[in-house]
Design a protein around this motif. Structure first.
Motif, PDB file in Angstrom:
ATOM      1  N   MET A  58       0.858 -15.850   4.080  1.00  0.00           N
ATOM      2  CA  MET A  58       0.061 -14.803   3.447  1.00  0.00           C
ATOM      3  C   MET A  58      -0.688 -13.965   4.475  1.00  0.00           C
ATOM      4  O   MET A  58      -1.052 -12.816   4.201  1.00  0.00           O
ATOM      5  CB  MET A  58      -0.912 -15.428   2.439  1.00  0.00           C
ATOM      6  CG  MET A  58      -0.208 -16.022   1.224  1.00  0.00           C
ATOM      7  SD  MET A  58      -1.326 -16.883   0.099  1.00  0.00           S
ATOM      8  CE  MET A  58      -2.282 -15.522  -0.554  1.00  0.00           C
ATOM      9  N   GLN A  59      -0.923 -14.516   5.660  1.00  0.00           N
ATOM     10  CA  GLN A  59      -1.586 -13.733   6.705  1.00  0.00           C
ATOM     11  C   GLN A  59      -0.815 -12.454   7.033  1.00  0.00           C
ATOM     12  O   GLN A  59      -1.408 -11.440   7.385  1.00  0.00           O
ATOM     13  CB  GLN A  59      -1.750 -14.579   7.970  1.00  0.00           C
ATOM     14  CG  GLN A  59      -2.744 -15.714   7.843  1.00  0.00           C
ATOM     15  CD  GLN A  59      -2.809 -16.554   9.109  1.00  0.00           C
ATOM     16  OE1 GLN A  59      -1.869 -16.565   9.915  1.00  0.00           O
ATOM     17  NE2 GLN A  59      -3.908 -17.252   9.295  1.00  0.00           N
ATOM     18  N   ALA A  60       0.493 -12.508   6.906  1.00  0.00           N
ATOM     19  CA  ALA A  60       1.327 -11.351   7.254  1.00  0.00           C
ATOM     20  C   ALA A  60       1.110 -10.176   6.319  1.00  0.00           C
ATOM     21  O   ALA A  60       1.383  -9.026   6.680  1.00  0.00           O
ATOM     22  CB  ALA A  60       2.803 -11.752   7.267  1.00  0.00           C
ATOM     23  N   ILE A  61       0.640 -10.440   5.097  1.00  0.00           N
ATOM     24  CA  ILE A  61       0.428  -9.347   4.139  1.00  0.00           C
ATOM     25  C   ILE A  61      -1.050  -9.062   3.913  1.00  0.00           C
ATOM     26  O   ILE A  61      -1.399  -8.196   3.107  1.00  0.00           O
ATOM     27  CB  ILE A  61       1.119  -9.634   2.791  1.00  0.00           C
ATOM     28  CG1 ILE A  61       0.553 -10.896   2.133  1.00  0.00           C
ATOM     29  CG2 ILE A  61       2.628  -9.748   2.976  1.00  0.00           C
ATOM     30  CD1 ILE A  61       1.118 -11.161   0.734  1.00  0.00           C
ATOM     31  N   ALA A  62      -1.934  -9.761   4.631  1.00  0.00           N
ATOM     32  CA  ALA A  62      -3.371  -9.622   4.388  1.00  0.00           C
ATOM     33  C   ALA A  62      -3.873  -8.224   4.739  1.00  0.00           C
ATOM     34  O   ALA A  62      -4.475  -7.542   3.902  1.00  0.00           O
ATOM     35  CB  ALA A  62      -4.137 -10.680   5.175  1.00  0.00           C
ATOM     36  N   ASP A  63      -3.647  -7.769   5.966  1.00  0.00           N
ATOM     37  CA  ASP A  63      -4.150  -6.455   6.380  1.00  0.00           C
ATOM     38  C   ASP A  63      -3.574  -5.338   5.531  1.00  0.00           C
ATOM     39  O   ASP A  63      -4.288  -4.406   5.139  1.00  0.00           O
ATOM     40  CB  ASP A  63      -3.811  -6.199   7.848  1.00  0.00           C
ATOM     41  CG  ASP A  63      -4.789  -6.865   8.803  1.00  0.00           C
ATOM     42  OD1 ASP A  63      -5.670  -7.612   8.333  1.00  0.00           O
ATOM     43  OD2 ASP A  63      -4.671  -6.650  10.032  1.00  0.00           O
ATOM     44  N   ARG A  64      -2.288  -5.403   5.238  1.00  0.00           N
ATOM     45  CA  ARG A  64      -1.688  -4.292   4.488  1.00  0.00           C
ATOM     46  C   ARG A  64      -2.171  -4.249   3.039  1.00  0.00           C
ATOM     47  O   ARG A  64      -2.138  -3.182   2.404  1.00  0.00           O
ATOM     48  CB  ARG A  64      -0.162  -4.350   4.553  1.00  0.00           C
ATOM     49  CG  ARG A  64       0.511  -5.268   3.564  1.00  0.00           C
ATOM     50  CD  ARG A  64       1.987  -5.339   3.796  1.00  0.00           C
ATOM     51  NE  ARG A  64       2.291  -5.932   5.087  1.00  0.00           N
ATOM     52  CZ  ARG A  64       3.514  -6.311   5.462  1.00  0.00           C
ATOM     53  NH1 ARG A  64       4.531  -6.109   4.647  1.00  0.00           N
ATOM     54  NH2 ARG A  64       3.732  -6.872   6.617  1.00  0.00           N
ATOM     55  N   THR A  65      -2.623  -5.403   2.508  1.00  0.00           N
ATOM     56  CA  THR A  65      -3.217  -5.395   1.176  1.00  0.00           C
ATOM     57  C   THR A  65      -4.418  -4.458   1.148  1.00  0.00           C
ATOM     58  O   THR A  65      -4.632  -3.724   0.181  1.00  0.00           O
ATOM     59  CB  THR A  65      -3.645  -6.825   0.778  1.00  0.00           C
ATOM     60  OG1 THR A  65      -2.488  -7.660   0.755  1.00  0.00           O
ATOM     61  CG2 THR A  65      -4.303  -6.852  -0.589  1.00  0.00           C
ATOM     62  N   VAL A  66      -5.194  -4.465   2.224  1.00  0.00           N
ATOM     63  CA  VAL A  66      -6.328  -3.551   2.332  1.00  0.00           C
ATOM     64  C   VAL A  66      -5.861  -2.135   2.664  1.00  0.00           C
ATOM     65  O   VAL A  66      -6.262  -1.163   2.023  1.00  0.00           O
ATOM     66  CB  VAL A  66      -7.312  -4.046   3.410  1.00  0.00           C
ATOM     67  CG1 VAL A  66      -8.433  -3.027   3.635  1.00  0.00           C
ATOM     68  CG2 VAL A  66      -7.899  -5.393   3.007  1.00  0.00           C
ATOM     69  N   LEU A  67      -4.995  -2.014   3.644  1.00  0.00           N
ATOM     70  CA  LEU A  67      -4.619  -0.688   4.141  1.00  0.00           C
ATOM     71  C   LEU A  67      -3.866   0.142   3.107  1.00  0.00           C
ATOM     72  O   LEU A  67      -4.129   1.335   2.937  1.00  0.00           O
ATOM     73  CB  LEU A  67      -3.775  -0.831   5.413  1.00  0.00           C
ATOM     74  CG  LEU A  67      -4.523  -1.420   6.615  1.00  0.00           C
ATOM     75  CD1 LEU A  67      -3.560  -1.722   7.747  1.00  0.00           C
ATOM     76  CD2 LEU A  67      -5.637  -0.481   7.073  1.00  0.00           C
ATOM     77  N   LEU A  68      -2.927  -0.472   2.388  1.00  0.00           N
ATOM     78  CA  LEU A  68      -2.161   0.280   1.398  1.00  0.00           C
ATOM     79  C   LEU A  68      -3.021   0.666   0.203  1.00  0.00           C
ATOM     80  O   LEU A  68      -2.780   1.686  -0.452  1.00  0.00           O
ATOM     81  CB  LEU A  68      -0.947  -0.526   0.932  1.00  0.00           C
ATOM     82  CG  LEU A  68       0.136  -0.761   1.985  1.00  0.00           C
ATOM     83  CD1 LEU A  68       1.234  -1.670   1.441  1.00  0.00           C
ATOM     84  CD2 LEU A  68       0.738   0.558   2.459  1.00  0.00           C
ATOM     85  N   SER A  84       0.757   6.268  14.169  1.00  0.00           N
ATOM     86  CA  SER A  84       1.600   7.088  13.298  1.00  0.00           C
ATOM     87  C   SER A  84       1.906   6.399  11.972  1.00  0.00           C
ATOM     88  O   SER A  84       1.994   7.065  10.931  1.00  0.00           O
ATOM     89  CB  SER A  84       2.900   7.447  14.015  1.00  0.00           C
ATOM     90  OG  SER A  84       3.603   6.277  14.398  1.00  0.00           O
ATOM     91  N   ASP A  85       2.061   5.082  11.986  1.00  0.00           N
ATOM     92  CA  ASP A  85       2.342   4.370  10.732  1.00  0.00           C
ATOM     93  C   ASP A  85       1.166   4.449   9.774  1.00  0.00           C
ATOM     94  O   ASP A  85       1.353   4.517   8.553  1.00  0.00           O
ATOM     95  CB  ASP A  85       2.686   2.906  11.016  1.00  0.00           C
ATOM     96  CG  ASP A  85       4.105   2.735  11.543  1.00  0.00           C
ATOM     97  OD1 ASP A  85       4.929   3.657  11.339  1.00  0.00           O
ATOM     98  OD2 ASP A  85       4.401   1.696  12.150  1.00  0.00           O
ATOM     99  N   LEU A  86      -0.045   4.437  10.301  1.00  0.00           N
ATOM    100  CA  LEU A  86      -1.230   4.575   9.444  1.00  0.00           C
ATOM    101  C   LEU A  86      -1.335   5.989   8.894  1.00  0.00           C
ATOM    102  O   LEU A  86      -1.657   6.186   7.712  1.00  0.00           O
ATOM    103  CB  LEU A  86      -2.492   4.225  10.230  1.00  0.00           C
ATOM    104  CG  LEU A  86      -2.619   2.773  10.698  1.00  0.00           C
ATOM    105  CD1 LEU A  86      -3.878   2.601  11.546  1.00  0.00           C
ATOM    106  CD2 LEU A  86      -2.652   1.813   9.513  1.00  0.00           C
ATOM    107  N   LYS A  87      -1.055   6.982   9.716  1.00  0.00           N
ATOM    108  CA  LYS A  87      -1.065   8.371   9.248  1.00  0.00           C
ATOM    109  C   LYS A  87      -0.021   8.579   8.147  1.00  0.00           C
ATOM    110  O   LYS A  87      -0.259   9.300   7.172  1.00  0.00           O
ATOM    111  CB  LYS A  87      -0.811   9.328  10.407  1.00  0.00           C
ATOM    112  CG  LYS A  87      -1.947   9.405  11.405  1.00  0.00           C
ATOM    113  CD  LYS A  87      -1.608  10.359  12.550  1.00  0.00           C
ATOM    114  CE  LYS A  87      -2.755  10.458  13.540  1.00  0.00           C
ATOM    115  NZ  LYS A  87      -2.437  11.336  14.694  1.00  0.00           N
ATOM    116  N   ALA A  88       1.119   7.933   8.299  1.00  0.00           N
ATOM    117  CA  ALA A  88       2.177   8.058   7.295  1.00  0.00           C
ATOM    118  C   ALA A  88       1.722   7.482   5.952  1.00  0.00           C
ATOM    119  O   ALA A  88       2.072   8.009   4.891  1.00  0.00           O
ATOM    120  CB  ALA A  88       3.440   7.360   7.774  1.00  0.00           C
ATOM    121  N   ILE A  89       0.954   6.400   5.980  1.00  0.00           N
ATOM    122  CA  ILE A  89       0.423   5.832   4.734  1.00  0.00           C
ATOM    123  C   ILE A  89      -0.496   6.837   4.068  1.00  0.00           C
ATOM    124  O   ILE A  89      -0.375   7.121   2.874  1.00  0.00           O
ATOM    125  CB  ILE A  89      -0.331   4.513   5.012  1.00  0.00           C
ATOM    126  CG1 ILE A  89       0.626   3.438   5.517  1.00  0.00           C
ATOM    127  CG2 ILE A  89      -1.051   4.031   3.753  1.00  0.00           C
ATOM    128  CD1 ILE A  89      -0.065   2.159   5.964  1.00  0.00           C
TER     129      ILE A  89
END
Length: 567
Positions: A58-68, A84-89
């Motif tokens: 679950m650690q692998a999806i923790a940050d993106r749960t917040v970021l997305l 660039s990946d953050l800007k794309a989001i």
């Protein structure tokens, strides 16, 4: 092409599970891998390692749960320094090669859960109790929560609950129809509802962290699933029963941001008495993260949202003008007692403040700071320092007390109890407030949904969530439940009038309480889907800068653009 790629992902997971060594317990690819298909997890050691292995996944999806949930909302945007990946989001241009678009990470959690649930010896008894009952319930909750995140991110996903151990099983999983959020939620409501009273594992301190908070509270999760599925009465019930449980009650507490000095009757420097850290009482559940990349996955949220030595003080995300507008809109209300014991109410000014962020609601101003250190704009290190005091490197919070109360209010409102929902915002729900603020008809109709034991919940430990940032909300005569200009034909008509307006207030409160935590995009999405009105989401997000971005609005008026593309 999408079908073939997903098949490759699932087959890769199978290959990893079958051939990775579990000699190193830090490498938790392994927690199930050396067990043959006909072997069951029989010992407590097997079970503990397996459950901790799922948490590692679950650690692998923790940050993106917040970021997305945060970067696609109206409350934050990326800076020029962002990756660039953050800007794309932020720009809703997330390609299949984006680092945060890895569906395999979700299915790694799910397939490991499926394996555990199938092969753990759940009927093994010792001293009259099932040895693995707690772990079984915990893993059921992990799987349901992960599927909910998955479908919110991708819109429609393959739903399978058997471990995929052969290529043929992977192919069969890919041939089934995709499931949307309603199908996923309704399935897992039935799947986990029998475990509401099952005690979750107690492993004590792990790496100086309270492991009890690693596990998702089943009742709160059921509340979320029912809320997304439109089963509002049930959602209110599950939230209430989680919050009001006599053996483990969850009170709002009376922590708040304040800046009024009742002695001098002046508005001075603001501060707060709440904490968002995973170690605080407000945090109900979180995904523990590693302190160093040497040990596994370390959260990058601090380096994304804050100025740090790692990013040379260049924060990659910043608050939007819209967040500032939402924060400034409410009133901060204070009271003081005169010599004759009469009570006066005063409203804070919104102009000529020591900090502009102190206007209105204080929650934003007391957790956000931006300081200019020098006038040199093009230095190697940023001349500005940004701090957002909501991030905790020890873990990524999934459930927090006051956010659960706000979802409870949302469910109450949609279930037909707007006075009760508004009481959550303004007064807090405890016996005296229920009697004073909710009329007899609604008290009788809502019944146990708003019962809070007076021995446990009272004015000393309960407050309206709005008071967290707006002072003494219960004394604010401008903060009221919406009422029609003239009496309507029936009570049902009045409730129907109030529901969408109060829902808007609740969603705004969620923004003020939950900013930077990853909830906002999904809160907007849920209401937009409920109202069958994509403009509810599109109109908010396209106003990030304070002006309307017409191109972004047009893009978000198509619901398919709310979701990441399946690889």
């Amino acid at each position: 092409m999408r079908h073939k790629y997903l098949l490759f992902i699932l087959y890769t997971l199978l290959f990893t599970m079958m051939f990775t060594s579990c000699a190193d317990l830090v490498d938790t690819d392994s927690e199930f891998v050396e067990f043959q298909e006909d072997n069951r997890l029989q010992s407590p050691t097997d079970s503990v390692y397996s459950v901790m292995g799922i948490i590692y996944k679950m650690q692998a999806i923790a940050d993106r749960t917040v970021l997305l949930g945060e970067l696609r909302s109206d409350l934050t945007t990326t800076t020029a320094s962002a990756a660039s990946d953050l800007k794309a989001i932020t720009n809703f241009q997330i390609g299949t090669d984006n680092a945060y678009n890895r569906i395999s990470d979700y299915y790694a959690v799910i397939n490991n859960c499926n394996y555990f649930l199938k092969y753990v010896n759940k009927d093994l008894m010792k001293n009259g109790r099932r040895v693995f009952e707690s772990e079984y319930a915990a893993v059921k909750a992990f799987r349901a929560w992960t599927y909910l995140q998955l479908v919110l991110v991708y819109g429609q996903v393959p739903l399978f609950t058997e471990p995929l151990l052969t290529e043929e099983e992977s192919q069969a999983a890919m041939r089934q129809n995709l499931s949307d959020v309603n199908a996923v939620c309704n399935y897992f409501i039935d799947d986990i509802k029998d475990y509401v009273d099952t005690k979750l594992p107690v492993y004590g301190q792990i790496n100086n962290q309270n492991s009890q908070k690693f596990f998702i509270p089943v009742r709160a999760l059921l509340g979320d699933l029912c809320l997304w599925a439109g089963r509002y009465q049930e959602a209110a019930m599950y939230y209430h029963d989680y919050l009001a449980l006599r053996t483990d009650p969850v009170r709002t507490g009376i922590s708040k941001a304040t800046w009024y000095d009742s002695n001098t009757k002046e508005f001075r420097s603001a501060g707060n008495s709440f904490s968002f850290a995973s170690t605080s009482s407000e945090c109900l559940c979180y995904i523990p993260m590693e302190t160093s990349e040497f040990y596994g996955i370390k959260s990058e949220l601090d380096n994304i949202f804050n100025s740090t030595d790692v990013n040379q003080q260049f924060a990659q995300v910043e608050p939007t003008k819209r967040l500032r507008q939402l924060s400034a809109a409410p009133n901060y209300c204070a009271t003081y007692t005169n010599v004759d014991q009469s009570v006066d109410t005063i409203y804070a000014p919104k102009d000529n403040l020591t900090r502009a962020e102190y206007a209105g609601d204080l929650r934003f101003g007391t957790i956000y700071e931006n300081r200019v250190l020098s006038k040199e704009r093009f230095a190697r290190v940023s001349n500005e320092v940004q701090t957002i005091d909501k991030l905790n490197s020890a873990g990524v919070t999934l459930y927090r007390t006051n956010m659960v109360y706000l979802r409870y209010a949302e469910a109450l409102n949609r279930a037909g109890y707007p006075q009760s929902a508004f009481a959550v915002l303004k007064y807090g729900l405890y016996a005296d407030a229920v009697d004073k603020q909710i009329d007899a008809f609604e008290r009788q109709a809502a019944a146990n949904l708003i019962f809070f034991d007076s021995d446990i919940f009272n004015i000393e430990n309960t407050q309206g969530v709005h008071s967290r940032g707006c002072g003494n909300a219960e004394c604010d005569t401008l903060y009221v439940l919406p009422q029609p200009a003239a009496a309507l034909a029936s009570r049902a008509d009045t409730v129907a009038f109030q529901q969408p307006l109060l829902e808007d207030m609740i969603v705004d409160e969620m923004a003020l309480e939950g900013a930077f935590e990853g909830y906002r995009f999904y809160d907007l999405m849920r209401v937009a889907m409920r109202r069958a009105n994509p403009a509810y989401l599109a109109d908010a997000v396209c106003r990030r800068s304070g002006n309307v971005d017409e191109a972004l609005r047009a893009h978000l008026m198509e619901q398919k653009n709310w979701f990441l593309p399946l690889p």
